[in-house]
Design an enzyme around this catalytic site. Structure first.
Site, PDB file in Angstrom:
ATOM      1  CG  ASP A   1      -1.838   1.198   1.239  1.00 30.60           C
ATOM      2  OD1 ASP A   1      -2.786   1.217   0.436  1.00 30.60           O
ATOM      3  OD2 ASP A   1      -1.580   2.131   2.016  1.00 30.60           O
TER       4      ASP A   1
ATOM      5  CD  GLU B   1      -5.146   1.243  -3.831  1.00 31.71           C
ATOM      6  OE1 GLU B   1      -6.297   1.618  -3.748  1.00 31.71           O
ATOM      7  OE2 GLU B   1      -4.270   1.554  -3.003  1.00 31.71           O
TER       8      GLU B   1
ATOM      9  CG  ASP C   1      -1.762   3.299   5.438  1.00 33.01           C
ATOM     10  OD1 ASP C   1      -2.786   3.688   4.840  1.00 33.01           O
ATOM     11  OD2 ASP C   1      -0.978   4.060   6.020  1.00 33.01           O
TER      12      ASP C   1
END
Ligand SMILES: [Zn+2]
Length: 455
Positions: free
Chosen positions: A213, A306, A388
């Site tokens: 993340d 991501e 996170d």
């Protein structure tokens, strides 16, 4: 293909030689552009006289070879000093021009993706970045591993050792195709474009999966017990110094072209120190990112990150400074090629995949989770976890999905995207909140998917 880039320590006379070559490249570029424009204007004028197309002055070719031929005919007249520089300098300017013209033409005919390309413009001396490329002649690394030799320019000292490239060339696993010298924020660099034979590698833990993340508060938080990567304190310190240096420069008498005012010597000094700090900060950031991506790519078989809409997020001014600092796009780019080098695999989750809002224990998706809430609390199973960390766990879980073959995937930054079940709904919600036009603009590089959402 791989680039090897070295900072140079040049003497004043070497710098003059480099600047002369960069100037020669620019001169050839500008001459070629004027030549092409004159031809276009001539044909346009003849058309207004009513001449038929086949009676017009023939169009000049925009190819690099044709431009070079024309230049060689004209150089004695337009650049009587041409013999002072390597012919590679003129060739590099004309190559750039040919590429710029081709880009314009392809963009005009819709053969080129991305933003519309403008017709090439003349390069101004004060604005253009001094740069020149050598593709033939005496390009080599010297045996002491601290010098490089370029045609006509001669031998230049590199700041660091050229060991890595030197070894490859000696072993026959690397070949230099070209060398580009350019000046960036007051410092000269040489960049070798090389053809490299890369040994087949396997990550240290081929079966291991890690979700990463990326964030602003912390640069990276992981799904396993790897410690978080903070945005280094060194970087924060540099940022403060940079602010101070900028303020100092802005208090001095800077240049003003409209008023014709030359900058004061004090401004020049302040500006130079600001540029130095900028460079240093950028290098520290680069270094931290390289270390992160290298260690991940060497260790894990599968890495999941991501797909952050960096361009869109940068428009959020409060986030933008912190974000461009973290350089997500660069992390993704590096992970893509480093996983390929190391035999691993990079999976990029869909931009709309709700990695932060999903409970990593039971899979329930929260409708909302504002950025300031740093802890994820699940209402249905009672999980309490760092926000996170929860997101990283969800990303890692996504990899298992993809590997099991239950979803389309996006690898190494291109192709279709990963989007399991509920993500579509979330996208719709977001659209109604921010408004359709805005979404379309922020996500313009990705028309296919946006059209999908608007349905
Ligand atoms: Zn839960």
């Amino acid at each position: 293909m791989q680039a090897f880039r070295y900072a140079l320590d040049v003497t004043p006379s070497q710098e003059r030689r480099l600047l002369r070559h960069a100037g020669a490249a620019r001169a050839a570029y500008n001459w070629g552009l004027a030549h092409v424009r004159a031809n276009l204007a001539q044909r346009e004028a003849e058309r207004t006289y009513g001449l038929p197309e086949d009676a017009l002055t023939p169009a000049t070719s925009w190819s690099m070879y044709a431009l070079r031929k024309e230049w060689n005919k004209a150089k004695h007249r337009v650049a009587p000093w041409w013999a002072e520089c390597s012919k590679e300098a003129y060739a590099s300017g004309l190559t750039q021009l040919a590429a710029a013209l081709a880009n314009w033409s392809r963009s005009r005919h819709g053969d080129r993706a991305g933003r519309r390309v403008e017709f090439p413009r003349f390069k101004a001396k004060r604005r253009a970045v001094p740069s020149v490329r050598f593709t033939t002649g005496a390009i080599r690394l010297e045996d002491g591993r601290h010098h490089v030799t370029l045609p006509v320019v001669g031998t230049l000292r590199t700041h660091e050792s050229t060991r890595k490239l030197h070894r490859r060339i000696a072993a026959g696993t690397g070949r230099i195709l070209s060398a580009t010298v350019r000046r960036e924020t007051g410092r000269w660099f040489v960049s070798f474009t090389c053809e490299v034979d890369r040994a087949v590698r396997v990550p240290a833990r081929p079966a291991a999966i890690i979700g990463v993340d990326l964030g602003v508060k912390k640069l990276a938080v992981f799904s396993d017990d790897r410690p978080d990567v903070e945005n280094t304190r060194r970087l924060k310190k540099s940022a403060r110094r940079l602010r101070i240096a900028s303020r100092r420069a802005s208090r001095r008498q800077g240049p003003d072209r409209r008023a014709g005012r030359a900058p004061s010597a004090r401004w020049r000094r302040a500006d130079a120190s600001r540029a130095r700090l900028h460079r240093r900060t950028a290098f520290q950031r680069k270094d931290a990112i390289h270390k992160l991506t290298t260690s991940l790519a060497r260790e894990y078989g599968v890495i999941v990150i991501e797909d952050l809409n960096v361009a869109g997020m940068l428009r959020n001014r409060r986030l933008s400074a912190a974000l461009s600092d973290a350089a997500f796009g660069e992390i993704r780019r590096q992970l893509a090629y480093k996983t390929a080098w190391n035999g691993g695999r990079l999976i990029i989750a869909d931009r709309w995949y709700p990695s932060s809002k999903t409970c990593s224990a039971c899979g329930v998706v929260k409708p909302k989770l504002p950025l300031h809430i740093r802890t994820f609390t699940c209402d249905s199973c009672g999980l309490v976890l760092d926000r996170d960390r929860n997101a990283a766990l969800n990303l890692a879980a996504l990899a298992k999905h993809v590997i099991a073959g239950s979803g389309p995937e996006m690898e190494n930054g291109r192709g279709a995207a990963v989007r399991p079940g509920r993500a579509g709904q979330v996208a719709e919600k977001r659209q109604s909140r921010t408004g359709r036009r805005r979404i379309r603009r922020e996500s313009s590089p990705d028309n296919g998917r946006i059209a999908d959402i608007e349905k």
